[in-house]
Design an enzyme around this catalytic site. Structure first.
Site, PDB file in Angstrom:
ATOM      1  N   CYS A  93       0.813  -1.084   0.180  1.00 39.19           N
ATOM      2  CA  CYS A  93      -0.350  -0.022  -0.447  1.00 39.19           C
ATOM      3  C   CYS A  93       1.229   1.088   0.006  1.00 39.19           C
ATOM      4  O   CYS A  93       1.811   0.953  -1.070  1.00 39.19           O
ATOM      5  CB  CYS A  93      -1.211  -0.276   1.388  1.00 39.19           C
ATOM      6  SG  CYS A  93      -2.524   0.887   1.399  1.00 39.19           S
ATOM      7  N   ASP A 121      -9.451  -3.375  -7.298  1.00 42.18           N
ATOM      8  CA  ASP A 121      -9.000  -2.358  -6.267  1.00 42.18           C
ATOM      9  C   ASP A 121      -9.567  -1.171  -6.947  1.00 42.18           C
ATOM     10  O   ASP A 121      -9.144  -0.532  -7.724  1.00 42.18           O
ATOM     11  CB  ASP A 121      -7.171  -2.442  -6.296  1.00 42.18           C
ATOM     12  CG  ASP A 121      -6.781  -1.459  -4.860  1.00 42.18           C
ATOM     13  OD1 ASP A 121      -7.663  -0.627  -4.753  1.00 42.18           O
ATOM     14  OD2 ASP A 121      -5.586  -1.891  -5.203  1.00 42.18           O
ATOM     15  N   HIS A 156      -7.588  -4.219  -2.976  1.00 39.57           N
ATOM     16  CA  HIS A 156      -7.160  -4.084  -2.564  1.00 39.57           C
ATOM     17  C   HIS A 156      -7.043  -4.136  -0.977  1.00 39.57           C
ATOM     18  O   HIS A 156      -7.310  -4.532  -0.281  1.00 39.57           O
ATOM     19  CB  HIS A 156      -7.262  -2.216  -2.135  1.00 39.57           C
ATOM     20  CG  HIS A 156      -5.579  -1.192  -1.741  1.00 39.57           C
ATOM     21  ND1 HIS A 156      -4.632  -0.687  -2.361  1.00 39.57           N
ATOM     22  CD2 HIS A 156      -5.260  -1.030  -0.250  1.00 39.57           C
ATOM     23  CE1 HIS A 156      -4.211  -0.459  -2.078  1.00 39.57           C
ATOM     24  NE2 HIS A 156      -4.502  -0.096  -0.693  1.00 39.57           N
TER      25      HIS A 156
END
Length: 230
Positions: free
Chosen positions: A123, A172, A199
């Site tokens: 991330c 995502d 995600h």
């Protein structure tokens, strides 16, 4: 398997890092970069698993300059706090949190024969793994997991100094597939992989966890490190 140590950046800033050591002679070293939730149980587990596969693993705290000792979970309140901390960290004067990453790389290099170091980030950490790959010649390889911001024009315009592998999820909503495809087109030398996942698919503490995608990405990343850090 691991424990915290104190590292000092070139500007004198001290910050903790989780260091996991293998039980066998290390085949290389990997710096592990956190999500917005700090060096929490998941990131420590990632480092410990890398150590179990024979890698020296160092996970630096990237929020030290805005708040010390960040260790968040994945609930709504923790997510909101993590987003605020990320915004504060991104607003730091240049080079931002790069000194903490450099300190972790330098420390990791002293722990393995030959000093080869790779980096993996998730991330926000995936974005910083990309930035590190494009700024730090001390790195031998970089693996980026769903790096938020990697597909912006600014980031796509960077040139990595080492081999890079990148993992993204087709579902995502934060990183659209067309943006990933544009990144892959602009960075033809980067290994870009898409998974039928959301995600955060690598984190088994999140609802987005997808075991099949996580295992496939893990195997690709380990094979990549085995090749680049040998």
């Amino acid at each position: 398997m691991g424990s915290f140590v104190q590292l000092t950046s070139l500007d004198g800033t001290a910050s903790p890092a989780w260091v996991a050591r293998p039980d066998v002679p290390a085949r290389g070293a990997v710096v592990v970069l956190q999500e917005i939730f700090g060096v929490n149980a998941h990131i420590r587990a990632v480092a410990d698993r890398l150590a179990a596969r024979g890698y020296m693993a160092v996970a630096p705290s990237l929020f030290t300059r805005v708040e010390a000792g960040v260790d968040l979970g994945y609930g709504d309140a923790d997510r909101a706090k993590g987003m605020a901390l990320k915004s504060a960290a991104e607003a730091l004067p240049q080079p931002g949190v790069l000194p903490e990453i450099e300190a972790a790389i330098a420390h990791a290099a002293t722990l393995v024969p030959g000093g080869k170091v790779g980096i993996v980030g998730f991330c926000w950490g995936g974005l910083w793994a990309w930035r590190a790959a494009c700024n730090l010649p001390s790195l031998s390889a970089a693996a980026c997991y769903y790096g938020g911001g990697m597909t912006t024009p600014l980031e796509m315009g960077r040139e990595p100094l080492c081999p890079v592998i990148a993992h993204f999820g087709r579902r995502d909503s934060h990183i659209p597939v067309d943006a990933v495809q544009a990144f892959a087109q602009a960075q033809k030398h980067v290994q870009v992989h898409l998974y039928d996942a959301d995600h955060g698919f690598n984190c088994d503490q999140r609802s987005a966890y997808d075991e099949a995608s996580a295992l496939q990405a893990r195997d690709r990343t380990l094979a990549f490190f085995d090749q680049q850090l040998a």
